[in-house]
Design a protein around this motif. Structure first.
Motif, short mmCIF file in Angstrom:
data_model
loop_
_atom_site.label_atom_id
_atom_site.label_comp_id
_atom_site.label_asym_id
_atom_site.label_seq_id
_atom_site.Cartn_x
_atom_site.Cartn_y
_atom_site.Cartn_z
N ALA A 21 -14.26 27.33 33.97
CA ALA A 21 -15.37 27.51 34.90
C ALA A 21 -16.54 28.25 34.27
CB ALA A 21 -14.88 28.25 36.15
N GLY A 22 -16.24 29.30 33.47
CA GLY A 22 -17.31 30.14 32.93
C GLY A 22 -18.32 29.40 32.07
N PRO A 23 -17.90 28.73 30.98
CA PRO A 23 -18.87 28.00 30.17
C PRO A 23 -19.57 26.87 30.94
CG PRO A 23 -16.86 28.36 28.93
CD PRO A 23 -16.57 28.77 30.34
N SER A 24 -18.83 26.20 31.84
CA SER A 24 -19.45 25.12 32.61
C SER A 24 -20.56 25.66 33.51
CB SER A 24 -18.39 24.41 33.47
OG SER A 24 -17.34 23.92 32.68
N VAL A 25 -20.23 26.73 34.24
CA VAL A 25 -21.23 27.36 35.11
C VAL A 25 -22.39 27.89 34.28
CG1 VAL A 25 -21.62 29.31 36.66
CG2 VAL A 25 -19.59 27.89 36.95
N ALA A 26 -22.06 28.54 33.15
CA ALA A 26 -23.12 29.11 32.31
C ALA A 26 -24.05 28.03 31.77
CB ALA A 26 -22.50 29.90 31.16
N GLY A 27 -23.47 26.93 31.31
CA GLY A 27 -24.32 25.86 30.77
C GLY A 27 -25.30 25.32 31.79
N VAL A 28 -24.82 25.11 33.02
CA VAL A 28 -25.70 24.59 34.07
C VAL A 28 -26.76 25.62 34.44
CG1 VAL A 28 -25.80 23.79 36.45
CG2 VAL A 28 -23.96 23.00 34.95
N LEU A 29 -26.34 26.89 34.62
CA LEU A 29 -27.29 27.93 35.02
C LEU A 29 -28.34 28.18 33.93
CD1 LEU A 29 -24.97 30.55 36.78
CD2 LEU A 29 -26.53 28.90 37.84
N LEU B 160 -24.73 27.15 17.39
CA LEU B 160 -25.79 26.58 16.57
C LEU B 160 -25.44 25.16 16.14
CD1 LEU B 160 -26.84 29.53 14.20
CD2 LEU B 160 -28.09 28.63 16.17
N PHE B 161 -24.19 24.94 15.73
CA PHE B 161 -23.75 23.60 15.33
C PHE B 161 -23.87 22.61 16.48
CE2 PHE B 161 -20.22 20.56 15.46
CZ PHE B 161 -20.48 19.81 14.32
N LEU B 162 -23.41 23.01 17.66
CA LEU B 162 -23.40 22.09 18.79
C LEU B 162 -24.81 21.77 19.29
CD1 LEU B 162 -20.35 23.51 20.79
CD2 LEU B 162 -20.42 21.43 19.40
N THR B 163 -25.73 22.75 19.21
CA THR B 163 -27.08 22.51 19.71
C THR B 163 -27.98 21.86 18.65
OG1 THR B 163 -27.67 24.81 19.16
CG2 THR B 163 -27.00 24.35 21.43
N ARG B 164 -27.85 22.29 17.39
CA ARG B 164 -28.79 21.82 16.37
C ARG B 164 -28.26 20.63 15.56
NH1 ARG B 164 -30.88 27.76 14.04
NH2 ARG B 164 -31.53 28.58 16.08
N THR B 165 -26.96 20.63 15.23
CA THR B 165 -26.40 19.54 14.44
C THR B 165 -25.88 18.41 15.32
OG1 THR B 165 -25.77 21.11 12.71
CG2 THR B 165 -24.72 18.95 12.65
N ALA B 166 -25.07 18.76 16.33
CA ALA B 166 -24.52 17.74 17.21
C ALA B 166 -25.52 17.27 18.26
CB ALA B 166 -23.26 18.26 17.90
N GLY B 167 -26.60 18.05 18.48
CA GLY B 167 -27.65 17.64 19.40
C GLY B 167 -27.28 17.71 20.87
N LEU B 168 -26.39 18.63 21.25
CA LEU B 168 -25.99 18.74 22.66
C LEU B 168 -26.91 19.68 23.42
CD1 LEU B 168 -22.10 19.09 22.25
CD2 LEU B 168 -23.48 17.01 22.44
N GLU C 223 -24.17 20.52 28.17
CA GLU C 223 -23.10 19.83 27.45
C GLU C 223 -22.29 20.79 26.60
OE1 GLU C 223 -24.99 15.36 26.81
OE2 GLU C 223 -25.72 17.03 25.56
N VAL C 224 -22.96 21.78 26.01
CA VAL C 224 -22.24 22.80 25.24
C VAL C 224 -21.27 23.55 26.14
CG1 VAL C 224 -22.49 24.97 23.96
CG2 VAL C 224 -24.04 23.07 23.49
N GLY C 225 -21.74 23.95 27.32
CA GLY C 225 -20.89 24.66 28.26
C GLY C 225 -19.68 23.83 28.67
N MET C 226 -19.89 22.54 28.94
CA MET C 226 -18.79 21.68 29.35
C MET C 226 -17.77 21.53 28.22
SD MET C 226 -19.22 20.80 32.49
CE MET C 226 -18.15 19.37 32.66
N LEU C 227 -18.25 21.36 26.98
CA LEU C 227 -17.33 21.19 25.86
C LEU C 227 -16.51 22.45 25.62
CD1 LEU C 227 -16.27 19.45 23.55
CD2 LEU C 227 -18.13 20.34 22.12
N LEU D 292 -16.10 17.43 14.24
CA LEU D 292 -16.46 16.03 14.46
C LEU D 292 -17.32 15.84 15.71
CD1 LEU D 292 -12.98 14.38 13.73
CD2 LEU D 292 -14.88 14.72 12.14
N ALA D 293 -17.63 16.92 16.41
CA ALA D 293 -18.38 16.83 17.66
C ALA D 293 -19.72 16.13 17.46
CB ALA D 293 -18.59 18.22 18.25
N GLY D 294 -20.07 15.33 18.42
CA GLY D 294 -21.33 14.59 18.41
C GLY D 294 -21.35 13.69 19.62
N ARG D 295 -22.23 12.74 19.64
CA ARG D 295 -22.29 11.81 20.76
C ARG D 295 -21.13 10.81 20.68
NH1 ARG D 295 -25.59 14.10 24.47
NH2 ARG D 295 -27.44 14.94 23.45
N GLY D 296 -20.65 10.38 21.83
CA GLY D 296 -19.62 9.34 21.87
C GLY D 296 -18.24 9.88 21.57
N TRP D 297 -17.50 9.16 20.68
CA TRP D 297 -16.11 9.50 20.40
C TRP D 297 -15.97 10.85 19.73
CZ3 TRP D 297 -11.95 7.64 22.50
CH2 TRP D 297 -11.98 6.34 23.05
#
Length: 426
Positions: A160-168, A250-258, A262-266, A310-315
């Motif tokens: 719940a925490g990261p999901s709520v945080a990402g949306v907020l 930093l990896f998820l926002t800048r490299t994976a482009g989330l 989306e970062v919070g959900m992951l 391996l995080a990124g769009r899709g699979w």
């Protein structure tokens, strides 16, 4: 009739544990909101560098390295619930100052680092008191159930925490989202204040000097061979986990482009595995055996972290989520088994110092990991740093795999209630 029927013998019928459970729920939710919102605040709003993100991860746990051992002595001298209540109030005040400074237009990265560092000092006293308080509250015979329920709370909050945080963060901004973290600590303090179970003041031992008492706790930890292996395993995994945490956002926002949402959900996906572990911890640990659970489950589940780079769009996103869930499942089962063992073998008078000594090592490794992650991010890039960190975290399991635990099914708890002089030589 409620939707969830509570068993007649469940700890949730225990008034004191019920308040602890409610307070822990609020505190853990706020903590995981902050663990997502504050790095996003640094990375997105304050444009932090990889090294500054490493400093932030270091500040979160540096308190355990600086004051962890003396904190254990003080916890053994004082009432645990009072220390926990005071720590919650201090953490709430510190973290609520972040949105206030942001609204006033004066928030800087340096201020965030100082606030997070001071919060880590309060967290030292809360965490050491917390694990020493549970045996007195529910009894040693119910530690496995108590730890499983509290780990379940942590896993739910991790979803719940990261999901709520990402949306907020997406809609209100990162600084404003930190309000929820401060509020969680205030609710936790209220619940602790409402616990009516009497807690005796620890007796004076006669030798009140700080250093000998700190060394007494360290000797207890070092003298037990299974406990030594557990501490080494947890410290190694924590150090590389902190290295991963330093570059993960930093990896998820800048490299994976989330996006922040989306970062919070992951990041929340790890809690899914943790909830599954908490729900079936008792049967799994009894089936495998407590010793076997401590070394075999990490060996089978912690390699899931290798899917995160391996995080990124899709699979790629699906694989990373599966890896986080698998690792979360193994980490929670490992924690339930090893924490219950630590609490069961330790005499009451040493619980605070034992917990402080263990946390001095296992959490004290995390500031070093934060610096390591920042340095790896600068030198190898975000993806390379994440690969190294996840491989190192997985390798931490080798300490318990190569220990005497591998030849045991259950841990020899019987007879371990004796004082430290009866323990085998290190």
């Amino acid at each position: 009739m409620t939707l969830v029927q509570v068993r007649r013998d469940s700890l949730l019928r225990h008034p004191g544990f019920r308040q602890l459970f409610a307070g822990d729920s609020a505190s853990q939710l706020g903590t995981f909101v902050g663990m997502t919102a504050i790095p996003l605040l640094a990375a997105v709003t304050l444009a932090a560098t990889p090294f500054e993100m490493g400093l932030l991860t270091t500040a979160e746990t540096l308190g355990f390295l600086l004051i962890g051992l003396p904190a254990g002595v003080w916890v053994d001298r004082l009432r645990k619930r009072s220390l926990m209540l005071a720590a919650d109030l201090v953490r709430a005040g510190l973290l609520l100052s972040i949105p206030i400074a942001w609204w006033a237009g004066v928030l800087t990265m340096a201020q965030v680092l100082v606030i997070v560092l001071l919060t880590s000092f309060a967290t030292v006293f809360f965490d050491v008191s917390y694990q020493a308080y549970l045996p007195a509250l529910v009894g040693r015979e119910r530690l496995l159930e108590g730890n499983a329920k509290l780990q379940g709370v942590q896993s739910c909050a991790q979803i719940a925490g990261p999901s709520v945080a990402g949306v907020l963060v997406q809609f209100l901004g990162a600084a404003s989202t930190v309000v929820l973290t401060g509020a969680g600590y205030l609710v936790s303090a209220l619940c602790l204040w409402r616990i009516r179970t009497a807690e005796q003041r620890p007796p004076r031992t006669g030798h009140e000097r700080l250093v000998p008492q700190m060394l007494e706790g360290l000797r207890f930890v070092v003298a037990d061979r299974p406990l030594r292996a557990i501490v080494a395993c947890t410290a190694t995994a924590n150090m590389f986990s902190a290295a991963a945490q330093a570059v993960e956002v930093l990896f998820l926002t800048r490299t994976a482009g989330l996006s922040p949402a989306e970062v919070g959900m992951l990041l929340a996906v790890a809690g899914v595995g943790g909830i599954g572990a908490a729900l079936c911890a008792g049967p799994i640990v009894r089936w495998f055996g407590q010793a076997r659970s401590i070394w075999l489950l990490p060996l089978l589940t912690w390699p899931g972290g290798l899917l995160v780079p391996l995080a990124g769009r899709g699979w790629g996103l699906v694989l990373a989520g599966f890896g986080l869930a698998l690792t979360g499942f193994g980490v929670i089962l490992y924690n339930i088994a090893q924490v219950s063992y630590r609490q069961a073998i330790t005499p009451d008078r040493l619980l605070g110092r034992m917990n402080a000594s263990v946390r001095f090592v296992v959490w004290g490794a995390m500031p070093l990991g934060g610096l390591l992650g920042g340095a790896l991010g600068e030198g190898l890039g975000l993806t390379g740093a994440l690969w190294v960190a996840m491989a190192g975290q997985m390798a931490g399991a080798l300490w318990v795999v190569c220990s005497p635990l591998r030849r045991m099914r259950d841990l020899p708890v019987a007879g371990k209630e004796a004082p430290e002089t009866a323990l085998p030589t290190a």
